[in-house]
Design a protein around this motif. Structure first.
Motif, PDB file in Angstrom:
ATOM      1  N   TRP A 184     -33.118 -23.000 -71.497  1.00 36.74           N
ATOM      2  CA  TRP A 184     -32.444 -23.176 -72.619  1.00 36.74           C
ATOM      3  C   TRP A 184     -32.472 -24.378 -73.606  1.00 36.74           C
ATOM      4  O   TRP A 184     -31.363 -24.919 -73.836  1.00 36.74           O
ATOM      5  N   TYR A 185     -33.524 -24.941 -73.503  1.00 42.33           N
ATOM      6  CA  TYR A 185     -33.590 -26.189 -74.273  1.00 42.33           C
ATOM      7  C   TYR A 185     -34.546 -25.761 -75.790  1.00 42.33           C
ATOM      8  O   TYR A 185     -34.473 -26.800 -76.490  1.00 42.33           O
ATOM      9  N   PHE A 186     -35.134 -24.510 -75.892  1.00 44.12           N
ATOM     10  CA  PHE A 186     -35.603 -24.329 -77.212  1.00 44.12           C
ATOM     11  C   PHE A 186     -35.496 -23.036 -77.753  1.00 44.12           C
ATOM     12  O   PHE A 186     -35.263 -22.105 -76.890  1.00 44.12           O
ATOM     13  N   VAL A 187     -35.215 -22.994 -78.892  1.00 47.60           N
ATOM     14  CA  VAL A 187     -34.937 -21.775 -79.580  1.00 47.60           C
ATOM     15  C   VAL A 187     -36.313 -21.273 -80.391  1.00 47.60           C
ATOM     16  O   VAL A 187     -36.510 -21.719 -81.626  1.00 47.60           O
ATOM     17  N   ILE A 191     -27.768 -25.722 -78.957  1.00 46.36           N
ATOM     18  CA  ILE A 191     -29.258 -25.111 -78.481  1.00 46.36           C
ATOM     19  C   ILE A 191     -29.158 -24.318 -77.398  1.00 46.36           C
ATOM     20  O   ILE A 191     -29.814 -23.114 -77.024  1.00 46.36           O
ATOM     21  N   MET A 192     -28.642 -24.902 -76.292  1.00 41.50           N
ATOM     22  CA  MET A 192     -28.628 -24.144 -74.773  1.00 41.50           C
ATOM     23  C   MET A 192     -28.036 -22.850 -75.136  1.00 41.50           C
ATOM     24  O   MET A 192     -28.358 -21.661 -74.731  1.00 41.50           O
ATOM     25  N   ALA A 193     -26.624 -22.681 -75.809  1.00 41.83           N
ATOM     26  CA  ALA A 193     -25.959 -21.549 -76.287  1.00 41.83           C
ATOM     27  C   ALA A 193     -26.814 -20.468 -76.894  1.00 41.83           C
ATOM     28  O   ALA A 193     -26.763 -19.188 -76.678  1.00 41.83           O
ATOM     29  N   VAL A 194     -27.489 -21.035 -77.885  1.00 40.01           N
ATOM     30  CA  VAL A 194     -28.413 -20.106 -78.850  1.00 40.01           C
ATOM     31  C   VAL A 194     -29.466 -19.364 -77.967  1.00 40.01           C
ATOM     32  O   VAL A 194     -29.961 -18.255 -77.731  1.00 40.01           O
ATOM     33  N   SER A 195     -30.164 -20.480 -77.231  1.00 40.83           N
ATOM     34  CA  SER A 195     -31.439 -20.120 -76.493  1.00 40.83           C
ATOM     35  C   SER A 195     -31.116 -19.074 -75.286  1.00 40.83           C
ATOM     36  O   SER A 195     -31.604 -18.178 -74.996  1.00 40.83           O
ATOM     37  N   ALA A 196     -29.781 -19.133 -74.729  1.00 41.64           N
ATOM     38  CA  ALA A 196     -29.384 -18.454 -73.544  1.00 41.64           C
ATOM     39  C   ALA A 196     -28.909 -17.315 -73.832  1.00 41.64           C
ATOM     40  O   ALA A 196     -28.472 -16.335 -73.268  1.00 41.64           O
TER      41      ALA A 196
END
Length: 266
Positions: free
Chosen positions: A51-54, A251-256
């Protein structure tokens, strides 16, 4: 009875650690709690390795930049992959130690953790509990003298963070994109630049060895600008800790998939 105003008489002979009546313990306590909370969060995130990259919007967390491990998704590895993929090795293992050393040797942070974690001393006009004082003459505190060199490396990493923020304006399909994540990334990198260049070492490098400012008008102007930023170096230090955590969490929230990135363009 010895004089308490004579410097040769040593510390005034009083039983109390301090005669201060205010809540002098509150700032070091708040610093202890704040720094501990940030370190715990950052440590968990660095070793979580997900969860570090979108990929849709090229959002890369600053905690994983540059992502140079073979465990990184190819799209996040802007500068190639060279590190082995090991569970105990952070994806950004090359940059994180230097960023940590840059912060640890920062003049403000030294004051902050000396007072809050080591109580050396805990506050002004409060005696420290330690019997001996060796200053920064022994390892590992000798590393404090290398702060200037960590500053040079931090400059390079800030340039990389800037590249990441610019890269995020390009969607995965190559089209221009702009969303809330872009705003967060840009604000974070701008504040990182302010914190980095407001460093005492930067101020010394720009104007510390000049004997005649009149002969170097450009450097004098830069020195004046950095000096003004330097007066609030403590505030920039805390603000950038907050923006780093906010940027990574977003970014974690969007990636997850917890929520979608609000888009302004595409």
């Amino acid at each position: 009875m010895s004089s308490t105003t004579d410097a040769s008489a040593g510390r005034a002979q009083i039983a109390e650690r301090t005669l201060r009546t205010d809540r002098w313990w509150l700032p070091p306590l708040a610093t202890l709690v704040g720094l501990s909370a940030w370190v715990i969060y950052a440590t968990v995130r660095v070793f979580l390795q997900q969860w570090y990259f979108v990929p849709d919007h090229n959002y890369l967390s600053p905690f994983y930049s540059p992502c140079i491990s073979y465990g990184c998704v190819p799209e996040a590895a802007h500068f190639g992959r060279v590190l082995p993929d090991l569970p105990w090795l952070p994806y950004a293992a090359v940059s994180l130690p230097f960023l940590l050393l840059f912060r640890l040797t920062c003049y403000y942070y030294r004051k902050a953790y000396y007072r809050s974690f080591w109580a050396s001393p805990p506050a002004c006009a409060v005696a420290e509990p330690h019997r001996r004082y060796t200053g920064e003459t022994r390892f590992p505190l000798l590393l404090q003298n290398a702060h200037r060199y960590f500053f040079y490396i931090a400059l390079i990493i800030t340039v990389i963070n800037t590249y990441d923020a610019i890269k995020a304006f390009q969607n995965a399909d190559g089209s221009l994109g702009f969303g809330l994540g872009n705003i967060i990334l840009v604000v974070n990198v701008v504040l990182l630049w302010i914190y980095t260049v407001s460093c005492h070492s930067c101020r010394s490098i720009i104007g510390g060895r000049l004997n005649h400012f009149s002969r170097h008008p450009l450097r004098y102007r830069l020195w004046g600008l950095v000096s003004r930023l330097n007066t609030r170096h403590m505030e920039w230090a805390w603000i950038t800790l907050a923006t780093l955590a906010i940027t990574d969490f977003y970014i974690m929230a969007v990636s997850a998939g917890w929520f979608a990135d609000p888009r302004i363009i595409n």
